[in-house]
Design an enzyme around this catalytic site. Structure first.
Site, short mmCIF file in Angstrom:
data_model
loop_
_atom_site.label_atom_id
_atom_site.label_comp_id
_atom_site.label_asym_id
_atom_site.label_seq_id
_atom_site.Cartn_x
_atom_site.Cartn_y
_atom_site.Cartn_z
CE LYS A 193 -3.69 2.09 2.76
NZ LYS A 193 -4.53 1.90 3.94
CE LYS A 246 -6.00 1.98 -0.46
NZ LYS A 246 -6.34 2.09 0.90
C1 PBG Z 1 -7.73 2.94 5.50
C2 PBG Z 1 -7.98 2.96 4.05
C3 PBG Z 1 -7.78 4.01 3.12
C4 PBG Z 1 -8.29 3.54 1.89
C5 PBG Z 1 -8.74 2.25 2.10
N1 PBG Z 1 -8.52 1.91 3.43
C6 PBG Z 1 -7.29 5.37 3.31
C7 PBG Z 1 -5.86 5.62 3.55
O1 PBG Z 1 -5.03 4.70 3.65
O2 PBG Z 1 -5.53 6.77 3.68
C8 PBG Z 1 -8.33 4.32 0.62
C9 PBG Z 1 -9.22 3.77 -0.43
C10 PBG Z 1 -9.55 4.67 -1.56
O3 PBG Z 1 -8.93 5.74 -1.76
O4 PBG Z 1 -10.46 4.32 -2.30
N2 PBG Z 1 -6.47 2.75 5.93
#
Ligand code: PBG
Length: 324
Positions: A193, A246
């Site tokens: 991520k 992601k």
């Molecule tokens: C929580 C989380 C996030 C997203 C999914 N789970 C936000 C982040 O990490 O700031 C983002 C998903 C999206 O932008 O569609 N940790």
């Protein structure tokens, strides 16, 4: 003698015959934002067609998804109150726990994936707990993620999806789930991520923007590739059952790398900013929505993912139905 590649493209039937990748409705995981309150179905301003739902408005939405053939959803919660350790994430009566119980009671076949994180529940907006200098503490945060995962499993979640990027989150969560008798619940880890600016609209939707600093000490640097192998490898070792990459669109190379290296199901998270860009352009008449969304999602499949978490899921399910 030159090669006649066009032989295999000459008409619709021939193209269909040699098509290498397809979109299936089962490939899609649809994100749902659930909020405390009543009679709420509020559109997220930066994400046309995506809503925050209160529990009393949720059944209608899930029924529609089922009817479209969508088999899985991922839940995000917006609690009434936040505190420093994100209590709302792990309470038995937390918003996700209530939503999960309600969905599983009314729609037992819907696969409910619980996003396991604290950022929507902490007053700091961070994914873990912080010290007095605002540093996000790794080991201290793990116990809260662990509690959150167990409470979500107790509420009936089918899959636990830890997303905090704390080191050791998969191992810790696997251990507590097993101890609590949930050894059959898989972990879909947000293994790779990135600290991405493409999460902007999500933070509006889930009210989870960091109140100070940023997430760069725990999410990955977009400049890095090799680090993705290390992150994914440790999650596999710790017991992950699925690996999420992601965001997706700017990270197709990473999806391919992870696909080539690991044999677990790979999930691409087509994030909020990627959705918002396309929606906005299509609303202006600048792009053809069905064509660009199909092309974009196919590019993720071609990169090697098995599943896609996407806000486009409902639209795509409708298009696929029309084509049947
Ligand atoms: C929580 C989380 C996030 C997203 C999914 N789970 C936000 C982040 O990490 O700031 C983002 C998903 C999206 O932008 O569609 N940790």
């Amino acid at each position: 003698m030159f090669k006649r590649h066009r032989r295999l493209r000459k008409n619709k039937q021939m193209r269909a015959l040699v098509r290498e990748n397809h979109l299936h409705v089962e490939d899609f995981i649809y994100p749902i934002f659930v909020t405390e309150g009543e009679n709420i179905k509020k559109e997220v301003p930066s994400m046309t067609g995506v809503y925050n739902f209160s529990l009393d408005c949720l059944n209608e939405e899930i029924a529609e998804l089922e009817q479209l053939g969508i088999v899985s959803i991922i839940l995000f919660g917006i609690p009434a109150e936040k505190d420093v350790c994100g209590t709302g994430a792990f309470e038995d009566n937390g918003i996700i726990q209530k939503a999960t119980r309600q969905i599983k009671r009314n729609f037992p076949n819907m696969i409910v994936i619980a996003d396991t994180c604290l950022c929507e529940y902490t007053s700091t907006g961070h994914c873990g707990v912080c010290d007095e200098h605002g540093r996000v503490l790794n080991d201290e945060s793990l116990q809260y993620h662990a509690k959150t995962a167990v409470s979500q499993a107790k509420a009936g979640a089918d899959i636990i999806a830890p997303s905090s990027m704390m080191d050791g989150f998969v191992e810790t969560i696997r251990e507590v789930l097993d101890e609590a008798g949930f050894e059959e619940i898989p972990i879909m880890s947000y293994a790779v991520k990135y600290a991405s600016a493409f999460y902007g609209p999500f933070r509006d939707a889930a009210d989870g923007a960091p109140q100070f600093g940023d997430r760069k000490s725990y999410q990955m640097d977009p400049a890095n590739r090799l680090e993705a192998f290390r992150e994914a490898a440790s999650d596999v070792e710790e017991g992950a059952d699925f690996l999420i990459v992601k965001p997706a669109l700017s990270y197709l190379d990473i999806i391919r790398d992870v696909r080539n290296e690991f044999d677990l199901p790979i999930v691409a998270y087509n994030v909020s900013g990627e959705y918002a860009m396309i929606k906005a352009a299509c609303q202006n008449g600048w792009l053809d929505e069905k064509a660009v969304v199909t092309e974009k999602l196919l590019s993720m499949k071609r990169a090697g993912c098995d599943l896609i978490i996407t806000y486009h899921a409902k639209d795509v399910a409708k298009w696929l139905k029309e084509e049947q």
